[in-house]
Design a protein around this motif. Sequence first.
Motif, PDB file in Angstrom:
ATOM      1  N   UNK A   1      12.439   1.814   8.784  1.00 21.38           N
ATOM      2  CA  UNK A   1      11.861   1.821  10.120  1.00 21.38           C
ATOM      3  C   UNK A   1      10.345   1.976  10.116  1.00 21.38           C
ATOM      4  N   UNK A   2       9.726   1.885   8.960  1.00 21.61           N
ATOM      5  CA  UNK A   2       8.276   2.056   8.895  1.00 21.61           C
ATOM      6  C   UNK A   2       7.560   0.756   9.244  1.00 21.61           C
ATOM      7  N   UNK A   3       6.335   0.904   9.734  1.00 22.77           N
ATOM      8  CA  UNK A   3       5.453  -0.251   9.893  1.00 22.77           C
ATOM      9  C   UNK A   3       4.581  -0.343   8.649  1.00 22.77           C
ATOM     10  N   UNK A   4       3.772  -1.388   8.534  1.00 19.35           N
ATOM     11  CA  UNK A   4       2.954  -1.579   7.341  1.00 19.35           C
ATOM     12  C   UNK A   4       1.952  -0.443   7.136  1.00 19.35           C
ATOM     13  N   UNK A   5       1.546   0.193   8.230  1.00 21.12           N
ATOM     14  CA  UNK A   5       0.532   1.245   8.127  1.00 21.12           C
ATOM     15  C   UNK A   5       1.108   2.649   8.326  1.00 21.12           C
ATOM     16  N   UNK A   6       2.431   2.756   8.403  1.00 19.39           N
ATOM     17  CA  UNK A   6       3.042   4.076   8.599  1.00 19.39           C
ATOM     18  C   UNK A   6       2.710   5.001   7.438  1.00 19.39           C
ATOM     19  N   UNK A   7       2.648   6.298   7.736  1.00 20.40           N
ATOM     20  CA  UNK A   7       2.454   7.233   6.646  1.00 20.40           C
ATOM     21  C   UNK A   7       3.733   7.344   5.827  1.00 20.40           C
ATOM     22  N   UNK A   8       3.598   7.950   4.658  1.00 19.81           N
ATOM     23  CA  UNK A   8       4.716   8.114   3.739  1.00 19.81           C
ATOM     24  C   UNK A   8       5.107   9.584   3.730  1.00 19.81           C
TER      25      UNK A   8
ATOM     26  N   UNK B   1      -0.227  10.308   3.265  1.00 16.89           N
ATOM     27  CA  UNK B   1       0.945  10.880   2.610  1.00 16.89           C
ATOM     28  C   UNK B   1       1.200  12.237   3.247  1.00 16.89           C
ATOM     29  N   UNK B   2       2.311  12.358   3.940  1.00 13.58           N
ATOM     30  CA  UNK B   2       2.656  13.566   4.692  1.00 13.58           C
ATOM     31  C   UNK B   2       3.586  14.423   3.830  1.00 13.58           C
ATOM     32  N   UNK B   3       3.101  15.574   3.389  1.00 14.68           N
ATOM     33  CA  UNK B   3       3.822  16.400   2.425  1.00 14.68           C
ATOM     34  C   UNK B   3       4.402  17.655   3.063  1.00 14.68           C
TER      35      UNK B   3
ATOM     36  N   UNK C   1       0.827  -1.214   0.000  1.00 14.52           N
ATOM     37  CA  UNK C   1       0.000   0.000   0.000  1.00 14.52           C
ATOM     38  C   UNK C   1       0.857   1.259   0.000  1.00 14.52           C
ATOM     39  N   UNK C   2       1.940   1.245   0.771  1.00 16.01           N
ATOM     40  CA  UNK C   2       2.846   2.394   0.783  1.00 16.01           C
ATOM     41  C   UNK C   2       3.491   2.584  -0.593  1.00 16.01           C
ATOM     42  N   UNK C   3       3.901   1.492  -1.198  1.00 13.59           N
ATOM     43  CA  UNK C   3       4.517   1.566  -2.521  1.00 13.59           C
ATOM     44  C   UNK C   3       3.539   2.130  -3.539  1.00 13.59           C
ATOM     45  N   UNK C   4       2.288   1.700  -3.481  1.00 10.24           N
ATOM     46  CA  UNK C   4       1.278   2.196  -4.408  1.00 10.24           C
ATOM     47  C   UNK C   4       1.041   3.695  -4.209  1.00 10.24           C
TER      48      UNK C   4
ATOM     49  N   UNK D   1      12.376   9.799   5.269  1.00  6.27           N
ATOM     50  CA  UNK D   1      11.799   9.271   6.501  1.00  6.27           C
ATOM     51  C   UNK D   1      11.859   7.765   6.619  1.00  6.27           C
ATOM     52  N   UNK D   2      10.901   7.207   7.345  1.00  6.62           N
ATOM     53  CA  UNK D   2      10.983   5.813   7.783  1.00  6.62           C
ATOM     54  C   UNK D   2      10.935   4.794   6.650  1.00  6.62           C
TER      55      UNK D   2
END
Length: 259
Positions: free
Chosen positions: A82-89, A137-139, A56-59, A76-77
């Motif tokens: 260091x990101x989890x599966x649900x971390x923001x991008x 998505x954190x911009x 999902x992050x890749x998409x 970032x992570x």
Amino acid sequence: FFRLSHEEFFSVAVLLMAAVPGALFSSPKAPAMSPSANSTASATRRAPESDSISARQKQALQEFSKLVDPGSRVHGSVVTGLSSESSDVDIATRFELPAIANAVRTSNLSSVFSVKEEIYHARVPRLILTHHSGIDVDLVRINPALRHQEKDDLILFAWATNPHLRPFVQRVLNWLRALRPEIPVVQGFPNSWTVTLLALFYAQTRPSGALLPPLPQWKQYSPTAPAWEAVRVDPEVLFREFLRYVRDYATCVVADLVS
């Protein structure tokens, strides 16, 4: 200390990590594990790796790059693993944030992204979009003063110097995520970047054997530095040591304030 901006904290932290006395380092002997030429080169700037980013992050990353800003930069992570599966991008974009928000609301982008939050009056303006997959998505705007690449490189250099530390830092961040409702960043509690630096600083100053050298000895920062012998310690053991370290430090701070 935590009233410093994140960029000021980063500057102070690097100074502290560089000033750790060499006498503190008595790590047990282990086979030397200096980073390979490939790992050193890739640490400078690399795309997110498959084991550190969910589908999902890749998409979300691919569709933002394709539909909004092909010149955007991921940081970032998801870059540091260091990101989890649900971390923001986290993405730095070339475009004005209000213009992106307006485009999402008024164009076909609305089928892919929605506007979750607009934070334009903060010291670092941000726009948070939600991808249709549920990933945020954190911009922010691309700004060299924010030192995104330098921050990511510092973490990647730590993994290159001692790859055994990544599971430990990931464990610390998972603990932080679980506690986040009780210690929200908006109330002044440390964010994940601050706690990551604290975990690495503990790895440098660990009383029973340091797991990272002082910053000037990191080969990527000082090519003439001697090879560092990477030592493996169970991540859960390190995590519990770290919690005791934070507890003892907090106790000392409170005692000083009371006195």
